[in-house]
Design a protein around this motif. Structure first.
Motif, PDB file in Angstrom:
ATOM      1  N   ASN A   1     -36.343  29.896  76.499  1.00  0.00           N
ATOM      2  CA  ASN A   1     -35.105  31.508  75.554  1.00  0.00           C
ATOM      3  C   ASN A   1     -35.348  32.366  76.969  1.00  0.00           C
ATOM      4  N   ALA A   2     -36.909  33.246  76.993  1.00  0.00           N
ATOM      5  CA  ALA A   2     -37.246  34.306  77.556  1.00  0.00           C
ATOM      6  C   ALA A   2     -36.862  34.086  79.549  1.00  0.00           C
TER       7      ALA A   2
ATOM      8  N   PHE B   1     -39.826  26.967  73.075  1.00  0.00           N
ATOM      9  CA  PHE B   1     -38.180  28.279  72.043  1.00  0.00           C
ATOM     10  C   PHE B   1     -38.520  29.068  72.750  1.00  0.00           C
ATOM     11  N   GLN B   2     -39.255  29.666  72.309  1.00  0.00           N
ATOM     12  CA  GLN B   2     -39.066  31.352  72.447  1.00  0.00           C
ATOM     13  C   GLN B   2     -39.822  31.001  74.664  1.00  0.00           C
TER      14      GLN B   2
ATOM     15  N   GLU C   1     -42.521  35.115  82.893  1.00  0.00           N
ATOM     16  CA  GLU C   1     -43.011  34.855  81.559  1.00  0.00           C
ATOM     17  C   GLU C   1     -44.727  34.155  81.464  1.00  0.00           C
TER      18      GLU C   1
ATOM     19  N   SER D   1     -31.537  32.963  67.512  1.00  0.00           N
ATOM     20  CA  SER D   1     -32.575  33.511  67.335  1.00  0.00           C
ATOM     21  C   SER D   1     -33.473  32.582  66.727  1.00  0.00           C
ATOM     22  N   LEU D   2     -35.270  32.546  66.949  1.00  0.00           N
ATOM     23  CA  LEU D   2     -35.728  32.126  66.560  1.00  0.00           C
ATOM     24  C   LEU D   2     -35.487  31.657  64.612  1.00  0.00           C
TER      25      LEU D   2
ATOM     26  N   GLU E   1     -25.615  35.841  73.941  1.00  0.00           N
ATOM     27  CA  GLU E   1     -26.035  35.285  72.004  1.00  0.00           C
ATOM     28  C   GLU E   1     -25.903  35.017  71.328  1.00  0.00           C
TER      29      GLU E   1
ATOM     30  N   ILE F   1     -42.136  26.325  68.594  1.00  0.00           N
ATOM     31  CA  ILE F   1     -42.011  27.685  68.142  1.00  0.00           C
ATOM     32  C   ILE F   1     -41.660  28.324  69.895  1.00  0.00           C
ATOM     33  N   GLN F   2     -42.795  27.739  69.938  1.00  0.00           N
ATOM     34  CA  GLN F   2     -43.374  28.640  71.313  1.00  0.00           C
ATOM     35  C   GLN F   2     -43.030  28.435  72.563  1.00  0.00           C
TER      36      GLN F   2
END
Length: 169
Positions: A126-127, A122-123, A81, A17-18, A139, A119-120
């Motif tokens: 992952n997406a 990383f997200q 994405e 998770s973030l 997960e 953060i961006q």
């Protein structure tokens, strides 16, 4: 980058998770960021079957972070994405904030906020991995053993640093 002539597939990708990512980054004084960069480069090495050295690219992030951020953005776009970030601005922000560790006590703590610039990506990474058909995603619900060891060791370091800050004249 030259293609690797092997049929190796992408190893299963462990997703955290973030909140865990940010926590590990802060508690390790941003050293976990290097591990994340290594894992991201290793993923692209396997995905694209290219002959690169992920560890060196992570350690020398000042030269390779921008290409990594761009690569993540392109991969995320390929997987449906829409990462809405500027790799240049995130790179500059991360490098500049990372260098703030040179500030005097206690202002060097500001350097730990360099994680906001990852953060961006990383997200987005992952997406994109979750969307990619060729990627098996696992997960990670809890911290694994190496992460727990890091947390214990760096908790002690944090305690010593905070004691030093508050007990000095």
């Amino acid at each position: 980058m030259t293609p690797i002539q092997t049929s190796s597939k992408i190893e299963p990708q462990k997703m955290m998770s973030l909140k865990k990512f940010i926590f590990l980054s802060i508690i390790t004084f941003s050293m976990y960021d290097i591990w994340w960069m290594f894992k991201a480069w290793r993923f692209f090495q396997q995905k694209d079957r290219v002959k690169i050295m992920p560890a060196l690219r992570a350690v020398f992030a000042i030269f390779f972070l921008y290409p990594l951020l761009k690569k993540i953005q392109n991969f995320a776009s390929e997987e449906g994405e829409t990462p809405n970030y500027s790799p240049v601005l995130l790179f500059l922000g991360y490098i500049i904030f990372s260098m703030l560790y040179k500030l005097p006590d206690p202002f060097w703590f500001i350097s730990l906020s360099s994680i906001i610039f990852l953060i961006q990506p990383f997200q987005a990474l992952n997406a994109a991995k979750r969307n990619a058909a060729q990627v098996e995603v696992i997960e990670q619900k809890n911290f694994n053993k190496p992460q727990i060891v890091l947390i214990i060791i760096f908790s002690i370091v944090w305690a010593l640093i905070l004691l030093g800050l508050f007990l000095t004249e």
